[in-house]
Motif scaffolding. Structure first.
Motif, PDB file in Angstrom:
ATOM      1  N   THR A   1       0.831  -1.195   0.000  1.00  0.00           N
ATOM      2  CA  THR A   1       0.000   0.000   0.000  1.00  0.00           C
ATOM      3  C   THR A   1       0.871   1.253   0.000  1.00  0.00           C
ATOM      4  N   ASP A   2       0.248   2.396  -0.215  1.00  0.00           N
ATOM      5  CA  ASP A   2       0.970   3.672  -0.152  1.00  0.00           C
ATOM      6  C   ASP A   2       1.555   3.886   1.238  1.00  0.00           C
ATOM      7  N   LEU A   3       0.823   3.434   2.267  1.00  0.00           N
ATOM      8  CA  LEU A   3       1.313   3.592   3.639  1.00  0.00           C
ATOM      9  C   LEU A   3       2.548   2.724   3.882  1.00  0.00           C
ATOM     10  N   ASP A   4       2.545   1.511   3.321  1.00  0.00           N
ATOM     11  CA  ASP A   4       3.726   0.649   3.424  1.00  0.00           C
ATOM     12  C   ASP A   4       4.925   1.341   2.795  1.00  0.00           C
ATOM     13  N   LEU A   5       4.729   1.826   1.586  1.00  0.00           N
ATOM     14  CA  LEU A   5       5.813   2.472   0.863  1.00  0.00           C
ATOM     15  C   LEU A   5       6.350   3.665   1.639  1.00  0.00           C
ATOM     16  N   GLU A   6       5.448   4.477   2.150  1.00  0.00           N
ATOM     17  CA  GLU A   6       5.865   5.656   2.911  1.00  0.00           C
ATOM     18  C   GLU A   6       6.646   5.251   4.165  1.00  0.00           C
ATOM     19  N   ARG A   7       6.185   4.232   4.855  1.00  0.00           N
ATOM     20  CA  ARG A   7       6.832   3.803   6.099  1.00  0.00           C
ATOM     21  C   ARG A   7       8.256   3.325   5.856  1.00  0.00           C
ATOM     22  N   PHE A   8       8.448   2.489   4.867  1.00  0.00           N
ATOM     23  CA  PHE A   8       9.777   1.919   4.650  1.00  0.00           C
ATOM     24  C   PHE A   8      10.739   2.912   4.011  1.00  0.00           C
ATOM     25  N   LEU A   9      10.222   3.795   3.182  1.00  0.00           N
ATOM     26  CA  LEU A   9      11.082   4.851   2.632  1.00  0.00           C
ATOM     27  C   LEU A   9      11.564   5.771   3.749  1.00  0.00           C
ATOM     28  N   LYS A  10      10.683   6.060   4.713  1.00  0.00           N
ATOM     29  CA  LYS A  10      11.060   6.927   5.832  1.00  0.00           C
ATOM     30  C   LYS A  10      12.121   6.274   6.715  1.00  0.00           C
ATOM     31  N   ILE A  11      11.998   4.963   6.917  1.00  0.00           N
ATOM     32  CA  ILE A  11      12.993   4.258   7.734  1.00  0.00           C
ATOM     33  C   ILE A  11      14.375   4.386   7.111  1.00  0.00           C
ATOM     34  N   TRP A  12      14.468   4.145   5.821  1.00  0.00           N
ATOM     35  CA  TRP A  12      15.774   4.222   5.167  1.00  0.00           C
ATOM     36  C   TRP A  12      16.290   5.662   5.118  1.00  0.00           C
ATOM     37  N   SER A  13      15.398   6.588   4.796  1.00  0.00           N
ATOM     38  CA  SER A  13      15.804   7.994   4.736  1.00  0.00           C
ATOM     39  C   SER A  13      16.343   8.463   6.083  1.00  0.00           C
ATOM     40  N   ALA A  14      15.640   8.109   7.160  1.00  0.00           N
ATOM     41  CA  ALA A  14      16.077   8.495   8.503  1.00  0.00           C
ATOM     42  C   ALA A  14      17.396   7.822   8.856  1.00  0.00           C
ATOM     43  N   ALA A  15      17.551   6.552   8.461  1.00  0.00           N
ATOM     44  CA  ALA A  15      18.780   5.816   8.781  1.00  0.00           C
ATOM     45  C   ALA A  15      19.990   6.459   8.121  1.00  0.00           C
ATOM     46  N   THR A  16      19.838   6.903   6.885  1.00  0.00           N
ATOM     47  CA  THR A  16      20.972   7.478   6.165  1.00  0.00           C
ATOM     48  C   THR A  16      21.355   8.860   6.680  1.00  0.00           C
ATOM     49  N   LEU A  17      20.474   9.485   7.442  1.00  0.00           N
ATOM     50  CA  LEU A  17      20.776  10.807   8.009  1.00  0.00           C
ATOM     51  C   LEU A  17      21.448  10.716   9.375  1.00  0.00           C
ATOM     52  N   ARG A  18      21.434   9.519   9.959  1.00  0.00           N
ATOM     53  CA  ARG A  18      22.019   9.338  11.278  1.00  0.00           C
ATOM     54  C   ARG A  18      23.524   9.072  11.133  1.00  0.00           C
ATOM     55  N   THR A  19      24.288   9.458  12.136  1.00  0.00           N
ATOM     56  CA  THR A  19      25.746   9.408  12.020  1.00  0.00           C
ATOM     57  C   THR A  19      26.394   8.259  12.789  1.00  0.00           C
ATOM     58  N   GLU A  20      25.628   7.533  13.610  1.00  0.00           N
ATOM     59  CA  GLU A  20      26.231   6.486  14.418  1.00  0.00           C
ATOM     60  C   GLU A  20      26.586   5.273  13.567  1.00  0.00           C
ATOM     61  N   SER A  21      27.550   4.474  14.045  1.00  0.00           N
ATOM     62  CA  SER A  21      27.976   3.285  13.306  1.00  0.00           C
ATOM     63  C   SER A  21      27.144   2.060  13.656  1.00  0.00           C
ATOM     64  N   LEU A  22      26.324   2.150  14.714  1.00  0.00           N
ATOM     65  CA  LEU A  22      25.419   1.071  15.091  1.00  0.00           C
ATOM     66  C   LEU A  22      24.017   1.631  15.216  1.00  0.00           C
ATOM     67  N   ARG A  23      23.041   0.885  14.708  1.00  0.00           N
ATOM     68  CA  ARG A  23      21.670   1.419  14.730  1.00  0.00           C
ATOM     69  C   ARG A  23      20.656   0.295  14.937  1.00  0.00           C
ATOM     70  N   MET A  24      19.571   0.644  15.622  1.00  0.00           N
ATOM     71  CA  MET A  24      18.427  -0.259  15.795  1.00  0.00           C
ATOM     72  C   MET A  24      17.164   0.539  15.513  1.00  0.00           C
ATOM     73  N   VAL A  25      16.199  -0.084  14.867  1.00  0.00           N
ATOM     74  CA  VAL A  25      14.946   0.588  14.543  1.00  0.00           C
ATOM     75  C   VAL A  25      13.800  -0.404  14.719  1.00  0.00           C
ATOM     76  N   ASN A  26      12.642   0.107  15.140  1.00  0.00           N
ATOM     77  CA  ASN A  26      11.478  -0.773  15.272  1.00  0.00           C
ATOM     78  C   ASN A  26      10.523  -0.565  14.105  1.00  0.00           C
ATOM     79  N   ALA A  27       9.426  -1.312  14.117  1.00  0.00           N
ATOM     80  CA  ALA A  27       8.484  -1.295  12.996  1.00  0.00           C
ATOM     81  C   ALA A  27       7.810   0.058  12.814  1.00  0.00           C
ATOM     82  N   LYS A  28       7.815   0.899  13.856  1.00  0.00           N
ATOM     83  CA  LYS A  28       7.240   2.244  13.749  1.00  0.00           C
ATOM     84  C   LYS A  28       8.233   3.254  13.168  1.00  0.00           C
TER      85      LYS A  28
END
Length: 278
Positions: free
Chosen positions: A167-194
């Motif tokens: 769905t559009d919501l699925d696409l938006e959610r996963f694109l946001k996860i990756w976009s946010a991850a690439t903006l973070r500077t730490e070498s280790l990261r954890m993210v949840n489904a939200k």
């Protein structure tokens, strides 16, 4: 290739054989399986889909001076770009693709990267959300699987009832996860489904590793295994091995043996008298 044949994508190279074996009890799902193995929980990912970004990631693994992690990356991560390109080519031909994922950092980050690359083909993507199912263990207890890896071969086909269009919501959610991850500077990261990222991941993991050390030498594999479970499998054992060795080389723990694979050495807390003398 015939576009009517099933095509599947999973995250984690070792899962490829598991999914393929499940086709023996669900022949109608049989088809080609693509596996993406890069662990985006560790190392630089800001510009991963550029030649420069890929080289920076490759150099990072070489420069951390850990053969285990570097070998893992060379074996599991370096081919992801080519695999994603192969997936794109099938989508261009009209192929429908099933994507299997769980609510864990490894899958969510890998799915975010994949969706960023193939977002224009969203209507051809069938999601298999492993963590939306309820399964039963061998002792008949119900559980929600966080990853495909925890399921038995005969349980995998049961997920077919959870197949659904993206769905559009699925696409938006996963694109946001990756976009946010690439903006973070730490070498280790954890993210949840939200899409919520944990803060100070390195410090938190180090604290857990140290908490399982004692005043007596014990096998590093035991400390790593207990930490692995405590962290709900959100960090690989290879990463934990690297972190434990770093705690030793920086003088926060003592070791006995060769600092190589996790079964090569033992570890213990630094005696209080030595700490006080520093």
């Amino acid at each position: 290739m015939d576009v009517t044949r099933n095509v599947h994508v999973i995250f984690g190279l070792y899962l490829k054989s598991s999914l393929e074996r499940s086709f023996s009890v669900a022949a109608h799902l049989a088809g080609e399986v693509f596996s993406l193995g890069d662990d985006h929980r560790i190392g630089p990912i800001a510009t991963l889909d550029t030649p420069e970004g890929f080289l920076a990631r490759k150099e990072w693994f070489k420069n951390i001076d850990d053969d285990c992690l570097n070998r893992n990356f060379e074996a599991e991560g370096v081919n992801d770009y080519a695999t994603i390109e192969a997936i794109k080519q099938l989508l261009l031909k009209g192929q429908v693709i099933h994507i299997w994922f769980g609510d864990n950092s490894f899958d969510l980050l890998a799915l975010g990267r994949l969706f960023t690359a193939i977002q224009h083909f969203a209507k051809q993507l069938i999601l298999v959300p492993v963590s939306e199912s309820i399964q039963k263990s061998l002792n008949n207890r119900e559980f929600v699987p966080k990853a495909l890896a925890v399921l038995r071969i005969e349980q995998i086909p049961l997920l077919e009832q959870h197949f659904r269009a993206t769905t559009d919501l699925d696409l938006e959610r996963f694109l946001k996860i990756w976009s946010a991850a690439t903006l973070r500077t730490e070498s280790l990261r954890m993210v949840n489904a939200k899409g919520e990222f944990q803060e100070n991941v390195l410090e938190k993991i180090n604290d857990v590793l140290i908490s399982f050390c004692t005043d007596e030498y014990q096998k590093s594999a035991r400390v790593i295994g207990e930490t692995f479970v405590q962290l709900d499998f959100e960090v690989s054992d290879a990463t934990l091995n690297w972190m434990l060795k770093t705690l030793i080389t920086t003088g926060q723990l003592q070791a006995q043996g060769t600092l190589g694979a996790m079964r090569d050495y033992k570890v213990k807390l630094i005696p209080l008298a030595i700490k006080n003398a520093k």
